[in-house]
Design a protein around this motif. Structure first.
Motif, PDB file in Angstrom:
ATOM      1  N   LEU A   1       0.826  -1.204   0.000  1.00 46.89           N
ATOM      2  CA  LEU A   1       0.000   0.000   0.000  1.00 46.89           C
ATOM      3  C   LEU A   1       0.863   1.258   0.000  1.00 46.89           C
ATOM      4  O   LEU A   1       1.793   1.387   0.797  1.00 46.89           O
ATOM      5  N   GLY A   2       0.551   2.190  -0.901  1.00 49.42           N
ATOM      6  CA  GLY A   2       1.261   3.453  -0.955  1.00 49.42           C
ATOM      7  C   GLY A   2       2.632   3.369  -1.588  1.00 49.42           C
ATOM      8  O   GLY A   2       3.296   4.396  -1.758  1.00 49.42           O
ATOM      9  N   MET A   3       3.068   2.167  -1.944  1.00 51.72           N
ATOM     10  CA  MET A   3       4.365   1.996  -2.595  1.00 51.72           C
ATOM     11  C   MET A   3       4.149   1.868  -4.105  1.00 51.72           C
ATOM     12  O   MET A   3       4.417   2.790  -4.859  1.00 51.72           O
ATOM     13  N   ASN A   4       3.609   0.729  -4.535  1.00 51.16           N
ATOM     14  CA  ASN A   4       3.242   0.569  -5.942  1.00 51.16           C
ATOM     15  C   ASN A   4       1.746   0.322  -6.123  1.00 51.16           C
ATOM     16  O   ASN A   4       1.269   0.182  -7.241  1.00 51.16           O
ATOM     17  N   THR A   5       1.032   0.268  -5.008  1.00 50.40           N
ATOM     18  CA  THR A   5      -0.428   0.223  -5.000  1.00 50.40           C
ATOM     19  C   THR A   5      -0.927   1.555  -4.458  1.00 50.40           C
ATOM     20  O   THR A   5      -0.462   2.005  -3.407  1.00 50.40           O
ATOM     21  N   ASP A   6      -1.850   2.192  -5.184  1.00 54.65           N
ATOM     22  CA  ASP A   6      -2.334   3.502  -4.748  1.00 54.65           C
ATOM     23  C   ASP A   6      -2.776   3.457  -3.299  1.00 54.65           C
ATOM     24  O   ASP A   6      -3.515   2.558  -2.883  1.00 54.65           O
ATOM     25  N   GLY A   7      -2.337   4.484  -2.530  1.00 51.60           N
ATOM     26  CA  GLY A   7      -2.479   4.427  -1.087  1.00 51.60           C
ATOM     27  C   GLY A   7      -3.461   5.387  -0.464  1.00 51.60           C
ATOM     28  O   GLY A   7      -4.343   5.952  -1.120  1.00 51.60           O
ATOM     29  N   GLY A   8      -3.264   5.599   0.835  1.00 58.70           N
ATOM     30  CA  GLY A   8      -4.236   6.288   1.683  1.00 58.70           C
ATOM     31  C   GLY A   8      -4.340   7.775   1.493  1.00 58.70           C
ATOM     32  O   GLY A   8      -5.181   8.413   2.145  1.00 58.70           O
ATOM     33  N   PHE A   9      -3.529   8.376   0.608  1.00 54.87           N
ATOM     34  CA  PHE A   9      -3.693   9.800   0.315  1.00 54.87           C
ATOM     35  C   PHE A   9      -4.825  10.024  -0.686  1.00 54.87           C
ATOM     36  O   PHE A   9      -5.042  11.144  -1.135  1.00 54.87           O
ATOM     37  N   GLY A  10      -5.522   8.967  -1.027  1.00 50.42           N
ATOM     38  CA  GLY A  10      -6.739   9.051  -1.817  1.00 50.42           C
ATOM     39  C   GLY A  10      -7.936   8.652  -0.970  1.00 50.42           C
ATOM     40  O   GLY A  10      -7.795   7.914   0.016  1.00 50.42           O
ATOM     41  N   GLU A  11      -9.124   9.123  -1.351  1.00 51.38           N
ATOM     42  CA  GLU A  11     -10.323   8.835  -0.558  1.00 51.38           C
ATOM     43  C   GLU A  11     -10.806   7.399  -0.713  1.00 51.38           C
ATOM     44  O   GLU A  11     -11.655   6.946   0.066  1.00 51.38           O
ATOM     45  N   TYR A  12     -10.272   6.680  -1.693  1.00 49.38           N
ATOM     46  CA  TYR A  12     -10.607   5.267  -1.861  1.00 49.38           C
ATOM     47  C   TYR A  12      -9.354   4.478  -2.169  1.00 49.38           C
ATOM     48  O   TYR A  12      -8.436   4.971  -2.839  1.00 49.38           O
ATOM     49  N   ILE A  13      -9.289   3.246  -1.680  1.00 54.74           N
ATOM     50  CA  ILE A  13      -8.249   2.293  -2.052  1.00 54.74           C
ATOM     51  C   ILE A  13      -8.918   0.959  -2.359  1.00 54.74           C
ATOM     52  O   ILE A  13      -9.998   0.661  -1.847  1.00 54.74           O
ATOM     53  N   ARG A  14      -8.270   0.171  -3.212  1.00 56.55           N
ATOM     54  CA  ARG A  14      -8.745  -1.193  -3.464  1.00 56.55           C
ATOM     55  C   ARG A  14      -7.574  -2.133  -3.204  1.00 56.55           C
ATOM     56  O   ARG A  14      -6.500  -1.975  -3.789  1.00 56.55           O
ATOM     57  N   VAL A  15      -7.771  -3.098  -2.299  1.00 52.24           N
ATOM     58  CA  VAL A  15      -6.676  -3.937  -1.819  1.00 52.24           C
ATOM     59  C   VAL A  15      -7.145  -5.382  -1.639  1.00 52.24           C
ATOM     60  O   VAL A  15      -8.347  -5.657  -1.596  1.00 52.24           O
ATOM     61  N   PRO A  16      -6.206  -6.312  -1.478  1.00 57.11           N
ATOM     62  CA  PRO A  16      -6.582  -7.682  -1.121  1.00 57.11           C
ATOM     63  C   PRO A  16      -7.226  -7.737   0.262  1.00 57.11           C
ATOM     64  O   PRO A  16      -6.876  -6.959   1.158  1.00 57.11           O
ATOM     65  N   ALA A  17      -8.132  -8.666   0.440  1.00 59.99           N
ATOM     66  CA  ALA A  17      -8.780  -8.827   1.746  1.00 59.99           C
ATOM     67  C   ALA A  17      -7.766  -9.163   2.837  1.00 59.99           C
ATOM     68  O   ALA A  17      -7.935  -8.791   3.996  1.00 59.99           O
ATOM     69  N   ALA A  18      -6.681  -9.844   2.456  1.00 58.82           N
ATOM     70  CA  ALA A  18      -5.669 -10.271   3.419  1.00 58.82           C
ATOM     71  C   ALA A  18      -4.859  -9.120   3.987  1.00 58.82           C
ATOM     72  O   ALA A  18      -4.059  -9.318   4.907  1.00 58.82           O
ATOM     73  N   TRP A  19      -5.061  -7.912   3.457  1.00 56.50           N
ATOM     74  CA  TRP A  19      -4.355  -6.744   3.999  1.00 56.50           C
ATOM     75  C   TRP A  19      -5.159  -6.030   5.079  1.00 56.50           C
ATOM     76  O   TRP A  19      -4.641  -5.128   5.734  1.00 56.50           O
ATOM     77  N   CYS A  20      -6.396  -6.402   5.276  1.00 61.83           N
ATOM     78  CA  CYS A  20      -7.315  -5.628   6.122  1.00 61.83           C
ATOM     79  C   CYS A  20      -7.372  -6.174   7.554  1.00 61.83           C
ATOM     80  O   CYS A  20      -7.645  -7.358   7.760  1.00 61.83           O
ATOM     81  N   VAL A  21      -7.144  -5.282   8.519  1.00 62.25           N
ATOM     82  CA  VAL A  21      -7.260  -5.625   9.932  1.00 62.25           C
ATOM     83  C   VAL A  21      -8.523  -4.987  10.489  1.00 62.25           C
ATOM     84  O   VAL A  21      -8.769  -3.797  10.260  1.00 62.25           O
ATOM     85  N   PRO A  22      -9.346  -5.736  11.220  1.00 63.34           N
ATOM     86  CA  PRO A  22     -10.538  -5.133  11.826  1.00 63.34           C
ATOM     87  C   PRO A  22     -10.168  -4.013  12.799  1.00 63.34           C
ATOM     88  O   PRO A  22      -9.183  -4.121  13.538  1.00 63.34           O
ATOM     89  N   MET A  23     -10.948  -2.952  12.795  1.00 57.46           N
ATOM     90  CA  MET A  23     -10.718  -1.846  13.730  1.00 57.46           C
ATOM     91  C   MET A  23     -10.966  -2.330  15.163  1.00 57.46           C
ATOM     92  O   MET A  23     -12.008  -2.920  15.450  1.00 57.46           O
ATOM     93  N   PRO A  24     -10.019  -2.089  16.071  1.00 57.52           N
ATOM     94  CA  PRO A  24     -10.244  -2.490  17.467  1.00 57.52           C
ATOM     95  C   PRO A  24     -11.471  -1.805  18.054  1.00 57.52           C
ATOM     96  O   PRO A  24     -11.796  -0.674  17.696  1.00 57.52           O
ATOM     97  N   SER A  25     -12.131  -2.487  18.956  1.00 59.09           N
ATOM     98  CA  SER A  25     -13.301  -1.927  19.631  1.00 59.09           C
ATOM     99  C   SER A  25     -12.926  -0.637  20.361  1.00 59.09           C
ATOM    100  O   SER A  25     -11.908  -0.571  21.059  1.00 59.09           O
ATOM    101  N   GLY A  26     -13.745   0.392  20.193  1.00 56.76           N
ATOM    102  CA  GLY A  26     -13.503   1.656  20.856  1.00 56.76           C
ATOM    103  C   GLY A  26     -12.677   2.643  20.061  1.00 56.76           C
ATOM    104  O   GLY A  26     -12.570   3.813  20.441  1.00 56.76           O
ATOM    105  N   TRP A  27     -12.115   2.203  18.957  1.00 62.29           N
ATOM    106  CA  TRP A  27     -11.313   3.080  18.109  1.00 62.29           C
ATOM    107  C   TRP A  27     -12.142   3.613  16.944  1.00 62.29           C
ATOM    108  O   TRP A  27     -13.087   2.960  16.481  1.00 62.29           O
ATOM    109  N   ASP A  28     -11.756   4.795  16.457  1.00 63.08           N
ATOM    110  CA  ASP A  28     -12.253   5.281  15.181  1.00 63.08           C
ATOM    111  C   ASP A  28     -11.061   5.389  14.235  1.00 63.08           C
ATOM    112  O   ASP A  28      -9.910   5.131  14.615  1.00 63.08           O
TER     113      ASP A  28
END
Length: 354
Positions: A118-145
């Motif tokens: 992410l952000g290296m050769n895959t478009d990253g978080g400086f855009g309002e949308y990203i598309r990534v593999p599911a295996a890159w996604c971590v669930p947000m911890p409870s209580g965090w935004d």
């Protein structure tokens, strides 16, 4: 061609999409994009389409990102980080899933994405949308935004991994002082607060004398200049530190190894002072010093999730959270150049709503 439109909020997504069927809407969004012009690299806000994003299983509406040294390298055209341009940097992203080809993570769920490509050769978080593999996604911890997650970001994750490795090697407050090099930086500042919260006597090593008070506020008992790690010809120096977190690499790391007590450990995670390490084996074979490499990019997802959960719980760093600075996309260019000049300090969060 159909006219592009904005995505609905995740809670308005259709039931089929919640079961994992992807939407086909072509949506416009804003991104801070870097382009090469006449041999120079320039970043600016542009309007893109989700159709321009790389293929992937999960489309995420990003609300916040975090600034890192690697982002600054990418934005400056460093081909060791990003091979081709135009490109959207941002190695961190947090937001909500709006499409999921696999159904996990589910549409509407909040996730964190850091590292991998992410952000290296895959478009990253400086855009309002990203598309990534599911295996890159971590669930947000409870209580965090999303903002809280990005206050920590890759820098916080790395600091947590560094401290975790020291603890795994048996580090304890009773052993003596713990040094943190690059203390004013994003990784170093989180490491200081975390170590202090765990009861360690922390010595902050920083080249920014004007940040001494803020480093002490984070929990450092002592702040010394970077001359404490100036190059010495002697292969070993007086052992001063029981353990250490090094965020800069190069000569400072070599000098730090010479000053660690027998059996102590140094977590190593950075290279802002250079990737070369010129040292002898003497700290290792005469004092049994342990050099612990820390990777926060390609480690297994459960390892990342474990650190996030700790920061959301017993490792919470309230001072870091309170001191974080928010910026909008229009301020990215200046903030990233400050990284390259060594003039950046603390945590900076990109808020896409600003």
């Amino acid at each position: 061609m159909a006219r592009a439109q904005r995505f609905p909020e995740p809670e308005d997504s259709v039931a089929d999409n919640k079961r994992g069927n992807t939407m086909t809407t072509n949506s416009e969004f804003k991104a801070w994009r870097v382009e090469e012009k006449d041999g120079e690299y320039q970043g600016s806000e542009q309007t893109l389409s989700t159709a321009d994003l790389p293929e992937g299983e999960v489309l995420i509406r990003v609300t916040h990102s975090s600034l890192n040294y690697k982002d600054a390298l990418s934005a400056s055209g460093n081909k060791g980080v990003t091979r081709s341009f135009p490109h959207t940097p941002g190695i961190d992203a947090a937001g909500e899933v709006v499409e999921s080809a696999t159904g996990e993570p589910a549409v509407g769920s909040r996730v964190i994405v850091t590292g991998y490509d992410l952000g290296m050769n895959t478009d990253g978080g400086f855009g309002e949308y990203i598309r990534v593999p599911a295996a890159w996604c971590v669930p947000m911890p409870s209580g965090w935004d999303a903002r809280t997650a990005m206050i920590y970001g890759t820098a916080g994750l790395t600091a947590g991994l560094c401290v975790g490795k020291l603890l795994k090697m048996g580090a304890s407050p009773e052993q003596g002082k713990v040094a943190v090099s690059g203390a004013s930086g994003a990784v170093g500042s989180v490491a200081i607060e975390l170590l202090a919260n765990l009861g360690f006597d922390v010595v902050a090593i920083s080249g920014k004398a004007d940040h001494a008070d803020s480093l002490k506020d984070l929990g450092a008992s002592e702040v010394v200049g970077r001359d404490a790690l100036a190059e010495e010809k002697k292969p070993l120096l007086k052992p001063v530190f029981a353990n250490a977190v090094d965020t800069v690499g190069g000569t400072p790391l070599a000098e730090l190894l010479k000053q660690v007590q027998p059996g102590g450990s140094v977590s190593c995670c950075g290279l802002v002072a250079g990737p070369q390490l010129s040292t002898t084996v003497l700290p290792f074979i005469l004092r049994g010093v342990n050099l612990l490499g820390v990777d926060s990019v390609e480690i297994p997802l459960p390892d990342k999730q474990a650190v996030w959960e700790k920061f959301a719980g017993e490792w919470k760093c309230p001072k870091t959270e309170a001191s974080a600075r928010d910026i909008g996309r229009a301020e990215l260019d200046e903030a990233l150049k400050a990284f390259l000049k060594g003039a950046s300090a603390g945590k900076i969060v990109l808020d896409h709503s600003r």
